[in-house]
Design an enzyme around this catalytic site. Structure first.
Site, PDB file in Angstrom:
ATOM      1  N   GLU A 165      13.534  62.161  29.293  1.00  0.00           N
ATOM      2  CA  GLU A 165      12.357  61.302  29.325  1.00  0.00           C
ATOM      3  C   GLU A 165      12.671  59.949  28.695  1.00  0.00           C
ATOM      4  O   GLU A 165      13.230  59.895  27.588  1.00  0.00           O
ATOM      5  CB  GLU A 165      11.202  61.959  28.553  1.00  0.00           C
ATOM      6  CG  GLU A 165      10.714  63.243  29.199  1.00  0.00           C
ATOM      7  CD  GLU A 165       9.520  63.864  28.483  1.00  0.00           C
ATOM      8  OE1 GLU A 165       8.995  63.261  27.517  1.00  0.00           O
ATOM      9  OE2 GLU A 165       9.103  64.969  28.886  1.00  0.00           O
ATOM     10  N   ASP A 167      15.556  70.393  31.817  1.00  0.00           N
ATOM     11  CA  ASP A 167      15.085  69.381  30.858  1.00  0.00           C
ATOM     12  C   ASP A 167      15.893  69.441  29.570  1.00  0.00           C
ATOM     13  O   ASP A 167      16.098  70.530  29.000  1.00  0.00           O
ATOM     14  CB  ASP A 167      13.615  69.647  30.491  1.00  0.00           C
ATOM     15  CG  ASP A 167      12.647  68.847  31.336  1.00  0.00           C
ATOM     16  OD1 ASP A 167      13.053  67.852  31.964  1.00  0.00           O
ATOM     17  OD2 ASP A 167      11.458  69.227  31.354  1.00  0.00           O
ATOM     18  N   GLU A 204       5.265  60.474  36.223  1.00  0.00           N
ATOM     19  CA  GLU A 204       4.157  61.375  35.891  1.00  0.00           C
ATOM     20  C   GLU A 204       2.893  60.595  35.568  1.00  0.00           C
ATOM     21  O   GLU A 204       2.902  59.683  34.720  1.00  0.00           O
ATOM     22  CB  GLU A 204       4.565  62.278  34.702  1.00  0.00           C
ATOM     23  CG  GLU A 204       3.459  63.253  34.320  1.00  0.00           C
ATOM     24  CD  GLU A 204       3.920  64.383  33.412  1.00  0.00           C
ATOM     25  OE1 GLU A 204       5.143  64.521  33.162  1.00  0.00           O
ATOM     26  OE2 GLU A 204       3.040  65.131  32.935  1.00  0.00           O
TER      27      GLU A 204
HETATM   28  O1  KIV Z   1       8.511  70.003  31.974  1.00  0.00           O
HETATM   29  C1  KIV Z   1       7.943  69.815  33.062  1.00  0.00           C
HETATM   30  O2  KIV Z   1       7.316  70.702  33.646  1.00  0.00           O
HETATM   31  C2  KIV Z   1       8.030  68.487  33.656  1.00  0.00           C
HETATM   32  C3  KIV Z   1       7.226  68.230  34.888  1.00  0.00           C
HETATM   33  C4  KIV Z   1       5.823  68.029  34.538  1.00  0.00           C
HETATM   34  C5  KIV Z   1       7.773  67.111  35.688  1.00  0.00           C
HETATM   35  O3  KIV Z   1       8.716  67.645  33.155  1.00  0.00           O
END
Ligand code: KIV
Length: 272
Positions: free
Chosen positions: A123, A91, A190
């Site tokens: 995102e 991420d 989500e």
């Molecule tokens: O950071 C995370 O765990 C996520 C998941 C909920 C998809 O983005």
């Protein structure tokens, strides 16, 4: 030229695409450290997500916003050292890509170089289009994330189901189509209604991975601490608990404390 560390066939974006095409569901879980990553990888999870949910489950923050790029790189490099087969997505944390596309690319390059991750997740939809184009042009696979996007929690106000109204559902479909057109290799949806997720998964050619998005998508993702029952308090309807590690770990630690206090541990065989 590449140097191979093992003979295991590694998961690639190409294989994930093939899985969608032949109807094989994709399994994805979060991972934040080496030991857990070795277990999840050996158990056959296809995609490991170094999620910014590390901010919640590893650091104890209320939201995902505080985690930094350096901290994400630390978690991702630990996970990478434990993985032989899985595709590892990292991420981009809040504040590392929203400013402009150059910043998004700089953050991505740091993740790829310093952690060894295989791709990144961001995102948002149309509003981050330039960043996605820039990252993809550097040859880095991008996974999108729509619906409930926890980095925008203060805009939403709650963690309830998103896109129940027509306007938000329509925007989500348009964003999903845009992410596919830009070249994203997959999208996480989500906490949205199951029927909407189904429409998106049927409309798009790329894999759609759901969390709280029902069964009609191409794969599922859960936060590993939630599905293993390490967190007791978090009980959303979409979560299936596969173990009660909170109780197992608590009992084990209580037994250890008792054995130390009673002088039962260590015994003669456990000493040199
Ligand atoms: O950071 C995370 O765990 C996520 C998941 C909920 C998809 O983005």
């Amino acid at each position: 030229m590449s140097v191979h560390k093992s003979d295991v066939k590694k998961i690639t974006t190409h294989q994930l695409q093939n899985m969608k095409e032949r109807g094989e569901k994709i399994s994805m879980l979060t991972a934040y450290d080496y030991s857990m990553a070795t277990i999840l990888d050996a158990a056959g999870v296809d995609v490991l997500l170094v999620g910014d949910s590390a901010s919640n489950v590893m650091a104890g923050h209320e939201t995902t916003l505080p985690i930094t790029l350096d901290q994400m790189i630390y978690h991702a490099s630990s996970v990478i050292r434990g993985v032989n087969r899985a595709f590892v997505v990292v991420d981009l944390p809040f504040g590392s890509y929203q400013g402009n596309s150059s910043e998004a690319l700089r953050s991505t390059i740091r993740i790829m170089k310093e952690s060894g991750g295989h791709g990144v997740k961001l995102e948002g939809g149309a509003e981050i289009k330039e960043s996605i184009i820039r990252i993809l042009s550097a040859g880095v696979p991008v996974m999108g994330h729509l619906g409930l996007t926890p980095q925008s929690i203060y805009k939403f106000g709650t963690y309830t189901v998103r896109a129940k109204e027509d306007a938000e559902a329509q925007k989500l479909i348009e964003d999903a189509l845009l992410l596919q057109e830009l070249g994203c290799f997959a999208i996480v949806l989500e906490k949205i209604p199951s029927e909407l997720a189904k429409r998106v998964a049927e409309k798009l050619q790329i894999p759609i991975i759901g969390i709280g998005a029902g069964p009609h998508v191409d794969g599922q993702v859960l936060v590993v601490h939630d599905m293993l029952g390490i967190n007791k308090e978090f009980k959303p309807r979409f979560l299936r608990r596969y173990a009660d590690l909170h109780s197992i770990m608590t009992d084990a630690v209580k037994n250890y404390v008792q054995d130390v206090k009673s002088k039962d541990f260590p015994n003669e065989k456990e000493a040199y």
